[in-house]
Design an enzyme around this catalytic site. Sequence first.
Site, PDB file in Angstrom:
ATOM      1  N   LYS A 121       4.966  -2.756  -3.515  1.00 54.74           N
ATOM      2  CA  LYS A 121       3.670  -2.754  -2.321  1.00 54.74           C
ATOM      3  C   LYS A 121       4.991  -3.176  -0.997  1.00 54.74           C
ATOM      4  O   LYS A 121       5.445  -2.790  -0.402  1.00 54.74           O
ATOM      5  CB  LYS A 121       2.671  -2.933  -2.398  1.00 54.74           C
ATOM      6  CG  LYS A 121       1.694  -2.548  -1.409  1.00 54.74           C
ATOM      7  CD  LYS A 121       0.214  -2.859  -0.948  1.00 54.74           C
ATOM      8  CE  LYS A 121      -0.108  -3.631  -0.886  1.00 54.74           C
ATOM      9  NZ  LYS A 121      -1.340  -4.776  -0.359  1.00 54.74           N
ATOM     10  N   ASP A 139      -0.891   0.992  -1.702  1.00 59.83           N
ATOM     11  CA  ASP A 139      -1.884   0.537  -1.071  1.00 59.83           C
ATOM     12  C   ASP A 139      -2.924   1.194  -2.153  1.00 59.83           C
ATOM     13  O   ASP A 139      -2.968   1.839  -2.601  1.00 59.83           O
ATOM     14  CB  ASP A 139      -2.093  -0.035  -0.206  1.00 59.83           C
ATOM     15  CG  ASP A 139      -2.307   1.126   1.024  1.00 59.83           C
ATOM     16  OD1 ASP A 139      -2.320   2.510   0.280  1.00 59.83           O
ATOM     17  OD2 ASP A 139      -2.338   0.929   1.973  1.00 59.83           O
TER      18      ASP A 139
END
Length: 211
Positions: A121, A139
């Site tokens: 991420k 996310d």
Amino acid sequence: MNKKELALEVIERLKNEYPDADCTLEYDQAWKLLVSVRLAAQCTDARVNVVVKGLFEKYPTVEALAAADVADIEEIVRPCGLGKSKARDISKCMKVLRDEYNGKIPTDFKSILSLPGVGRKSANLIMGDVFGKPAIVTDTHCIRLCNRIGLVDNIKEPKKVEMALWKIIPPQEGSDFCHRLVFHGRDVCTARTKPHCERCCLSDICKKAGV
């Protein structure tokens, strides 16, 4: 419509709804974004933006932060939660940037991913926001909304969601698309209350509209 067609429609509608959406972590140098995104784990971006002001005032460069005592870093970042592990990762990461990359963030995904405390991420966020490269940041908002909308089917593991989205999201759209999902997830398709489907720009194409 198939998933690729659905993705293109969702992208266009979110563009109209959130034309200026971008990263909500505030930074003026790439290494600072790297620090902030580590602190943002299980913490709000708004709190991170407040906490890092004190951190960067005391340690304004990669070299300064790399040389800082881990306990001092922990003391400053404690309000973000998980202070001990976050401080340790930040210290190790800054040391690697100082010792191996001349204080700069490497420009390729694999090297960014190898930095201490950096996951997919975070690496994708850096690739998209700092270097303008194709990126998909999975996310919690991205994972939740893509499942609700029907872009992915009951996939909760971030890497699997990312891989599924790469197949249907045009590469140049990925980074901005994920930022817009964050805005939409906070404002409309909320997690802590019932989603506000009555004012959602995707309600007629969302798999779980009204649920």
